[in-house]
Motif scaffolding. Sequence first.
Motif, PDB file in Angstrom:
ATOM      1  N   GLU A 173      24.137 -21.227  26.404  1.00  0.00           N
ATOM      2  CA  GLU A 173      23.469 -20.702  25.208  1.00  0.00           C
ATOM      3  C   GLU A 173      21.979 -20.510  25.461  1.00  0.00           C
ATOM      4  O   GLU A 173      21.394 -19.503  25.043  1.00  0.00           O
ATOM      5  N   PHE A 174      21.366 -21.465  26.174  1.00  0.00           N
ATOM      6  CA  PHE A 174      19.950 -21.335  26.505  1.00  0.00           C
ATOM      7  C   PHE A 174      19.716 -20.161  27.448  1.00  0.00           C
ATOM      8  O   PHE A 174      18.699 -19.473  27.348  1.00  0.00           O
ATOM      9  N   LYS A 175      20.656 -19.912  28.367  1.00  0.00           N
ATOM     10  CA  LYS A 175      20.527 -18.755  29.265  1.00  0.00           C
ATOM     11  C   LYS A 175      20.514 -17.461  28.463  1.00  0.00           C
ATOM     12  O   LYS A 175      19.734 -16.545  28.739  1.00  0.00           O
ATOM     13  N   GLU A 176      21.384 -17.382  27.471  1.00  0.00           N
ATOM     14  CA  GLU A 176      21.437 -16.189  26.631  1.00  0.00           C
ATOM     15  C   GLU A 176      20.137 -16.024  25.852  1.00  0.00           C
ATOM     16  O   GLU A 176      19.593 -14.913  25.762  1.00  0.00           O
ATOM     17  N   ALA A 177      19.621 -17.118  25.296  1.00  0.00           N
ATOM     18  CA  ALA A 177      18.360 -17.048  24.545  1.00  0.00           C
ATOM     19  C   ALA A 177      17.214 -16.661  25.475  1.00  0.00           C
ATOM     20  O   ALA A 177      16.369 -15.828  25.120  1.00  0.00           O
ATOM     21  N   PHE A 178      17.189 -17.239  26.670  1.00  0.00           N
ATOM     22  CA  PHE A 178      16.148 -16.904  27.638  1.00  0.00           C
ATOM     23  C   PHE A 178      16.216 -15.423  27.983  1.00  0.00           C
ATOM     24  O   PHE A 178      15.188 -14.747  28.066  1.00  0.00           O
ATOM     25  N   GLY A 179      17.433 -14.901  28.130  1.00  0.00           N
ATOM     26  CA  GLY A 179      17.615 -13.484  28.430  1.00  0.00           C
ATOM     27  C   GLY A 179      17.074 -12.582  27.340  1.00  0.00           C
ATOM     28  O   GLY A 179      16.540 -11.509  27.622  1.00  0.00           O
ATOM     29  N   VAL A 180      17.182 -13.001  26.095  1.00  0.00           N
ATOM     30  CA  VAL A 180      16.627 -12.222  24.981  1.00  0.00           C
ATOM     31  C   VAL A 180      15.103 -12.239  25.047  1.00  0.00           C
ATOM     32  O   VAL A 180      14.449 -11.217  24.831  1.00  0.00           O
ATOM     33  N   LEU A 181      14.523 -13.394  25.379  1.00  0.00           N
ATOM     34  CA  LEU A 181      13.074 -13.522  25.413  1.00  0.00           C
ATOM     35  C   LEU A 181      12.445 -12.857  26.636  1.00  0.00           C
ATOM     36  O   LEU A 181      11.336 -12.338  26.555  1.00  0.00           O
ATOM     37  N   ASP A 182      13.140 -12.877  27.761  1.00  0.00           N
ATOM     38  CA  ASP A 182      12.607 -12.296  28.998  1.00  0.00           C
ATOM     39  C   ASP A 182      12.793 -10.780  28.945  1.00  0.00           C
ATOM     40  O   ASP A 182      13.636 -10.200  29.618  1.00  0.00           O
ATOM     41  N   GLN A 183      11.967 -10.133  28.152  1.00  0.00           N
ATOM     42  CA  GLN A 183      12.127  -8.717  27.855  1.00  0.00           C
ATOM     43  C   GLN A 183      12.040  -7.815  29.084  1.00  0.00           C
ATOM     44  O   GLN A 183      12.724  -6.811  29.158  1.00  0.00           O
ATOM     45  N   ASN A 184      11.206  -8.179  30.055  1.00  0.00           N
ATOM     46  CA  ASN A 184      11.075  -7.315  31.233  1.00  0.00           C
ATOM     47  C   ASN A 184      11.967  -7.758  32.396  1.00  0.00           C
ATOM     48  O   ASN A 184      11.895  -7.191  33.481  1.00  0.00           O
ATOM     49  N   ARG A 185      12.774  -8.780  32.157  1.00  0.00           N
ATOM     50  CA  ARG A 185      13.773  -9.247  33.131  1.00  0.00           C
ATOM     51  C   ARG A 185      13.175  -9.650  34.478  1.00  0.00           C
ATOM     52  O   ARG A 185      13.773  -9.465  35.518  1.00  0.00           O
ATOM     53  N   ASP A 186      11.993 -10.275  34.454  1.00  0.00           N
ATOM     54  CA  ASP A 186      11.386 -10.709  35.710  1.00  0.00           C
ATOM     55  C   ASP A 186      11.642 -12.184  36.010  1.00  0.00           C
ATOM     56  O   ASP A 186      11.148 -12.717  36.991  1.00  0.00           O
ATOM     57  N   GLY A 187      12.415 -12.854  35.147  1.00  0.00           N
ATOM     58  CA  GLY A 187      12.748 -14.257  35.374  1.00  0.00           C
ATOM     59  C   GLY A 187      11.756 -15.232  34.766  1.00  0.00           C
ATOM     60  O   GLY A 187      11.885 -16.437  34.961  1.00  0.00           O
ATOM     61  N   PHE A 188      10.780 -14.727  34.019  1.00  0.00           N
ATOM     62  CA  PHE A 188       9.777 -15.560  33.372  1.00  0.00           C
ATOM     63  C   PHE A 188       9.542 -15.042  31.958  1.00  0.00           C
ATOM     64  O   PHE A 188       9.658 -13.851  31.707  1.00  0.00           O
ATOM     65  N   VAL A 189       9.184 -15.953  31.052  1.00  0.00           N
ATOM     66  CA  VAL A 189       8.799 -15.564  29.700  1.00  0.00           C
ATOM     67  C   VAL A 189       7.295 -15.767  29.584  1.00  0.00           C
ATOM     68  O   VAL A 189       6.786 -16.855  29.868  1.00  0.00           O
ATOM     69  N   ASP A 190       6.586 -14.716  29.191  1.00  0.00           N
ATOM     70  CA  ASP A 190       5.141 -14.792  29.002  1.00  0.00           C
ATOM     71  C   ASP A 190       4.775 -14.210  27.639  1.00  0.00           C
ATOM     72  O   ASP A 190       5.657 -13.842  26.850  1.00  0.00           O
ATOM     73  N   LYS A 191       3.480 -14.141  27.363  1.00  0.00           N
ATOM     74  CA  LYS A 191       3.015 -13.631  26.067  1.00  0.00           C
ATOM     75  C   LYS A 191       3.544 -12.228  25.781  1.00  0.00           C
ATOM     76  O   LYS A 191       3.956 -11.931  24.665  1.00  0.00           O
ATOM     77  N   GLU A 192       3.507 -11.380  26.785  1.00  0.00           N
ATOM     78  CA  GLU A 192       3.968 -10.000  26.582  1.00  0.00           C
ATOM     79  C   GLU A 192       5.457  -9.968  26.221  1.00  0.00           C
ATOM     80  O   GLU A 192       5.868  -9.182  25.369  1.00  0.00           O
ATOM     81  N   ASP A 193       6.245 -10.830  26.854  1.00  0.00           N
ATOM     82  CA  ASP A 193       7.666 -10.901  26.516  1.00  0.00           C
ATOM     83  C   ASP A 193       7.854 -11.316  25.059  1.00  0.00           C
ATOM     84  O   ASP A 193       8.688 -10.750  24.343  1.00  0.00           O
TER      85      ASP A 193
END
Length: 176
Positions: free
Chosen positions: A32-52
């Motif tokens: 479930e966390f992987k799915e949520a992370f995938g939604v947040l990682d908008q540019n699909r670079d493996g990291f969530v940042d402010k832009e994401d």
Amino acid sequence: MGRKGRKGGGGGGGGKRATTTATTFDSSQVQEFKEAFGVLDQNRDGFVDKEDLKDTYASFGKNPDDFREQIDKMIGEASEPISFQVFLSLFGNKMKDTNPVEQLLNGMKQFDPKGKGFLPKLKVKEIFCERGDRFSEDEWNKMLAGAPWAVNKKGQFNWVGFLTYVRTGAEPEDDE
């Protein structure tokens, strides 16, 4: 696309976090966390940042500028770039301080607005078996077998007494 490459770091201490999060979450929660992370990682670079996060708010039709303070706070909680492992660690740290018995107690109060401490056994079974982390029929029966006093002669489940028992190990004296 105008974002800079890798967000640096991210490698140090990952093994330790894996151990921590592996003991915090089961495999279905990790998924479930992987799915949520995938939604947040908008540019699909493996990291969530402010832009994401800004892009995530925008994808929900919200103006990211209205959430600048929340975004800064979310990003500020991490001491390194937010990879999936860091994301899991952040949630693990937030959840380790929660008390599941207190959460259950607060949840059960929603079904007992008069605060009597008793609910129909079938209602409690529905709560345990059809909501949240669902009990199987076998788990429900084992729970009742471990606390036969929890259901009185009227078929009412003593949820306050049961949660006190879970927290302290002390059986209630009277199950009226």
